[in-house]
Design an enzyme around this catalytic site. Structure first.
Site, PDB file in Angstrom:
ATOM      1  CG  ASP A 487      -2.163  -0.644   1.147  1.00  0.00           C
ATOM      2  OD1 ASP A 487      -2.672  -0.703   0.031  1.00  0.00           O
ATOM      3  OD2 ASP A 487      -2.690  -1.120   2.174  1.00  0.00           O
TER       4      ASP A 487
HETATM    5  C1  GLC Z   1      -0.836  -0.378   4.745  1.00  0.00           C
HETATM    6  C2  GLC Z   1       0.208   0.048   5.695  1.00  0.00           C
HETATM    7  C3  GLC Z   1      -0.275   1.055   6.632  1.00  0.00           C
HETATM    8  C4  GLC Z   1      -1.073   2.138   5.974  1.00  0.00           C
HETATM    9  C5  GLC Z   1      -2.092   1.553   5.034  1.00  0.00           C
HETATM   10  C6  GLC Z   1      -2.822   2.601   4.283  1.00  0.00           C
HETATM   11  O1  GLC Z   1      -1.800  -1.104   5.383  1.00  0.00           O
HETATM   12  O2  GLC Z   1       0.702  -1.043   6.427  1.00  0.00           O
HETATM   13  O3  GLC Z   1       0.855   1.640   7.214  1.00  0.00           O
HETATM   14  O4  GLC Z   1      -1.727   2.869   6.951  1.00  0.00           O
HETATM   15  O5  GLC Z   1      -1.430   0.741   4.153  1.00  0.00           O
HETATM   16  O6  GLC Z   1      -1.985   3.668   4.038  1.00  0.00           O
HETATM   17  C1  GLC Z   2      -1.698  -3.909   5.300  1.00  0.00           C
HETATM   18  C2  GLC Z   2      -2.891  -3.906   4.398  1.00  0.00           C
HETATM   19  C3  GLC Z   2      -2.672  -4.778   3.197  1.00  0.00           C
HETATM   20  C4  GLC Z   2      -1.373  -4.439   2.517  1.00  0.00           C
HETATM   21  C5  GLC Z   2      -0.224  -4.451   3.498  1.00  0.00           C
HETATM   22  C6  GLC Z   2       1.065  -3.966   2.896  1.00  0.00           C
HETATM   23  O1  GLC Z   2      -1.557  -5.126   5.905  1.00  0.00           O
HETATM   24  O2  GLC Z   2      -4.034  -4.328   5.080  1.00  0.00           O
HETATM   25  O3  GLC Z   2      -3.723  -4.654   2.287  1.00  0.00           O
HETATM   26  O4  GLC Z   2      -1.161  -5.353   1.494  1.00  0.00           O
HETATM   27  O5  GLC Z   2      -0.523  -3.608   4.584  1.00  0.00           O
HETATM   28  O6  GLC Z   2       1.042  -2.611   2.627  1.00  0.00           O
END
Ligand code: GLC
Ligand code: GLC
Length: 817
Positions: A487
């Site tokens: 993400d």
């Molecule tokens: C992923 C990341 C997290 C962030 C999210 C949306 O889940 O781990 O740090 O808040 O993405 O940005």
């Molecule tokens: C968090 C989010 C997931 C993403 C990961 C890496 O775990 O829930 O969707 O793939 O972060 O950013």
């Protein structure tokens, strides 16, 4: 250092001091009514959706960290002393303390001033309520005159609004108290047809429903005036903060025990029968009364608890292993499977690190969660697949998240996470392999939740595949969109404005930045889809999927190989990300795992080379970090990943979710020893002894462990709700132990440390029970060539699925190398 121990026979983790480094929590409920509960009684409850139907209030990021919950107080009426039997909120020194987190229940017991108390919290199966079964025993030589107070704070349903809209909310709160039952009915007068109730099995000496009357001015839960004075005020909340507190007086002879049951529940009435009498404003209680009465009865409570224990015994019985490693046994047989139920239910919505208001169910997350859940309750997995599919867009893309209550795509976040569609193929393939329920492919499902748009599930999968082909970049690799699995790798964002969302801000047209990770995922998904198509007799489709997968493999080999590992991506300038030519972030974990899982580089040695690089640059004693070197500053063209200080989260943290990809890749190259070693590094049970470093619960995986660039290397954060749960379970059961569900049956392909002499797995699969004994007399890591099935030898290592029979199928597998 440990803060408790595993009681594997009871399937419990036993915490023996309240001051754990962080709150160590558990989940109550596994269907529609849920609660989070910490080892000191903290947490909250909700019905289905942690944001929209929150029953009780919780204040996140409080000091102390965990505050607010299902609290009880005991007051010694002879001395006026009072304490909380779960330690919080009064934090009185206890003579004895023990918290047992079990499968769907938590028991907190303590002794204080020779008064022993125990509370068992659980949600009966099939009900929308929770029970607090409270027992108190007098261990003194003299009689004890006690007051017991309960305490919960109601949330005004929408947790987001509840935490922000005070100008309104301080005036809307309403309750009723009838026959000692506290009914919370804020907004019931208008559009809600649901209310909460809090009941007690014993005669009351009083009650309170206005929080500040119970607490007193300028006081908190550690020192409520009602408890201090030993008397309730029978307050009725009008606005402000509706609260629930019962007061029961208990006299105990020496050695005597008494029991009080509290029931906190959620109830709905038909909209035309909300009031009784109909023209009044009084809640119609006809339908809730029988439910309440049932669970205020001690015998029914005991029976419901036993039923819950049996339910879990049965679920966990689907896959049980006896291996030489206790951490494997305990995680596979108990805790990891249990955590998979939590991630299936919650996705990433409600934990002590996810506030329940931030995220709905993620499309990619929920699809991956199926990998660890599908064998447990296939019918629920099926329903989830169809719900997720209905949020797919006509383009094949998907809403990134949906709200579980409405089951509709979340427009705030939208779509364009270009990995999303492929996870649907992965999820559906896991379901098909487990169940053999090919009929699901013909289920007609909507696009974008729009009536009239229904198409068979298979067509949805085809569009998922097509989505990528229609979005290829300059190198022929898939365009990354807002982000792929990571993400925080936001290659089209280019944000310089504080507070802007990295995921939804797009300042580029998105026609350049590409993802090697998605390329790998595309191949993995395309190969599954080809098998699915072939099975449906669609040979032309199957050939096309495979041809495109081959093409993509060539593109990866041409543009995605960096000499010693796979490149991560190309940025908006067309420059590689995760390459030796980069100054920071030269090597990333994700493409190594994903490309190898997709089969890329297995034949020409690239897979082994990439894994050697992972071992050299990314592996640490606490797990494998996401990339190296960590980003030391903010790079506008990379986005959120470089926003984190080095060693945390996606910026070179040990993002446990993708460690299993490397572990699977190691098993695919036959390296059982290293696969197992990596698995053990992140296995929370194996980390129990370093509790002061790890800090999170030793019974569940955390999303992240601080990487080697962080000052707190080895510290876990964000426990429970992580894709790590499903992936580690899937990896341990299907790739290390290697009892793998495939479309045609069960594959026996263990890849284990050479020192293991063997192991036994009992596995229920498509109506049969298999007892598999794996023997490894020659100290091999892999290599089952023949099987003995009920004493008869068969060639190969696949057990074709067969019609259910009543006695178990006995399988012997010999590792011959
Ligand atoms: C992923 C990341 C997290 C962030 C999210 C949306 O889940 O781990 O740090 O808040 O993405 O940005
Ligand atoms: C968090 C989010 C997931 C993403 C990961 C890496 O775990 O829930 O969707 O793939 O972060 O950013």
């Amino acid at each position: 250092m440990r803060f408790g121990h595993f009681d594997d026979d009871q399937r419990e983790y036993v915490i023996n001091q309240p001051e754990t480094p962080l709150p160590w929590i558990n989940y109550l409920g596994c269907e529609a009514y849920f609660g989070l509960i910490s080892n000191t009684g903290g947490g909250y409850s909700f019905y289905r959706d942690a944001r929209l139907r929150r029953l009780t209030r919780y204040r996140y990021n409080h000091a102390p960290f965990d505050f607010g919950g299902r609290y009880l107080y005991i007051r010694d009426n002879a001395t006026g002393e009072f304490w909380s039997p779960s330690w919080q909120p009064t934090r009185t020194k206890l003579e004895k303390y023990e918290c047992r987190h079990g499968m769907g229940y938590t028991i907190i017991g303590s002794t204080c001033k020779k008064i022993e108390a125990q509370t068992c919290y659980f949600v009966p199966l099939g009900e929308t309520l929770e029970i607090w079964k409270f027992r108190v025993t007098n261990r003194r030589k003299k009689p004890a005159k006690l007051s017991v107070f309960s305490s919960i704070e109601f949330c005004l349903w929408d947790a987001q609004d509840d935490a922000t809209n005070f100008q309104r909310n301080f005036s809307t709160g309403q309750v009723e108290v009838v026959d000692g039952v506290i009914y919370h009915k804020t907004e019931y007068r208008e559009r809600r047809n649901h209310f909460a109730y809090f009941a007690c099995s014993n005669k009351l000496a009083g009650f309170d429903t206005q929080r500040d009357t119970f607490l007193g001015a300028y006081r908190s839960w550690d020192n409520p005036v009602a408890v201090e004075q030993g008397k309730s005020f029978n307050s009725i909340a009008h606005g402000w903060a509706p609260h629930g507190s019962h007061h029961v007086k208990v006299t105990l002879k020496p050695g005597e025990t008494k029991e009080i049951n509290f029931v906190l529940g959620y109830h709905e009435n038909p909209t035309d029968q909300k009031f009784d009498p109909p023209d009044s404003q009084t809640i119609n209680k006809q339908t809730v009364k029988p439910v309440m009465a049932k669970y205020l009865d001690g015998q029914n409570v005991t029976a419901a608890f036993e039923k819950l224990r049996r339910y879990w015994g049965n679920l966990l019985g689907i896959y049980q292993v006896r291996s030489p490693d206790i951490h494997v046994n305990r995680m596979v047989n108990i805790w990891n499977a249990y955590q998979c139920m939590a991630t299936f239910n919650m996705s990433r919505s409600a934990s002590f690190y996810e506030s329940g208001i931030g995220r709905g169910l993620g499309f990619r997350d929920s699809n991956q969660d199926l990998l660890g859940f599908v064998h447990m309750v296939p019918s629920r997995a099926r329903e989830r697949i169809l719900d997720l599919t209905a949020t797919q867009l006509q383009t094949g893309g998907a809403f990134h998240q949906y709200q579980p209550l409405t089951k509709r795509g979340n427009h705030d976040l939208g779509s364009n996470f270009n990995d999303d569609p492929h996870w649907l193929i992965i999820g559906v393939s896991a379901y098909l392999k487990e169940t053999g329920d090919w009929g699901i492919l013909d289920e007609k499902v909507q696009f974008e939740n729009e009536a009239g748009s229904e198409q068979p599930l298979y067509e949805h999968l085809r569009r998922s595949f097509q989505y990528t082909l229609e979005r290829l970049g300059p190198h022929g690799l898939p365009l990354i969109g807002r982000a792929d699995w990571n993400d925080c790798l936001n290659l089209n964002c280019f944000s310089n404005t504080p507070g802007q969302s990295f995921q939804t801000t797009t300042n580029k047209d998105g026609k350049v930045a590409e993802s090697v990770f998605i390329a790998g995922l595309f191949i993995l998904a395309a190969k599954e889809l080809a098998k699915i198509a072939a099975r449906r007799g669609l040979k032309k489709d199957a050939d096309r999927y495979l041809a495109e997968a081959d093409k993509m493999e060539q593109v990866i080999l041409r543009h995605g190989w960096d000499g010693a590992w796979f490149v991560r991506a190309y940025d908006d300038f067309g420059r590689p990300v995760g390459s030796k030519i980069c100054e920071e972030g030269k090597i990333f974990i994700e493409p190594q795992g994903m490309c190898i899982m997709a089969g890329v580089g297995l034949k020409d040695g690239k897979a082994r080379r990439a894994l050697a690089s992972v071992n050299q640059y990314l592996a640490t004693k606490h797990g494998i970090v996401l990339q190296q070197p960590a980003f030391s500053k903010y790079y506008v063209h990379l986005g959120e990943i470089s926003s984190y200080p080095p060693g945390y989260k996606e910026n070179a943290g040990i993002f446990c979710h993708n460690n299993p990809w490397i572990i699977i890749a190691e098993t695919m190259t036959g390296n059982g020893g290293r696969a197992f070693d990596y698995y053990t590094r992140i296995n929370p049970s194996a980390r129990e002894n370093i509790g002061e470093i790890h800090r999170c619960e030793p019974y569940v995986f955390a999303q992240m462990v601080a990487g080697k660039d962080a000052p707190t290397h080895g510290e876990a954060k964000n426990s429970w709700l992580t894709g790590t749960a499903a992936w580690t379970y899937f990896t341990a059961t299907q790739w290390i132990l290697g009892i793998r569900a495939e479309y045609e049956g069960l594959r026996m392909d263990p890849v284990i440390p050479a020192r293991w002499k063997g192991f036994t797995v009992t596995r229920r699969f498509r109506g049969n029970t298999y007892i598999v004994e794996v023997k490894n007399p020659k100290a091999k890591q892999r290599g089952v060539k023949r099987l003995r099935v009920d004493g008869k030898e068969i060639a190969g290592n696949l057990l074709p699925a067969c019609p259910p029979r009543s006695d178990p199928i006995r399988v012997e597998a010999l590792l011959e190398g």
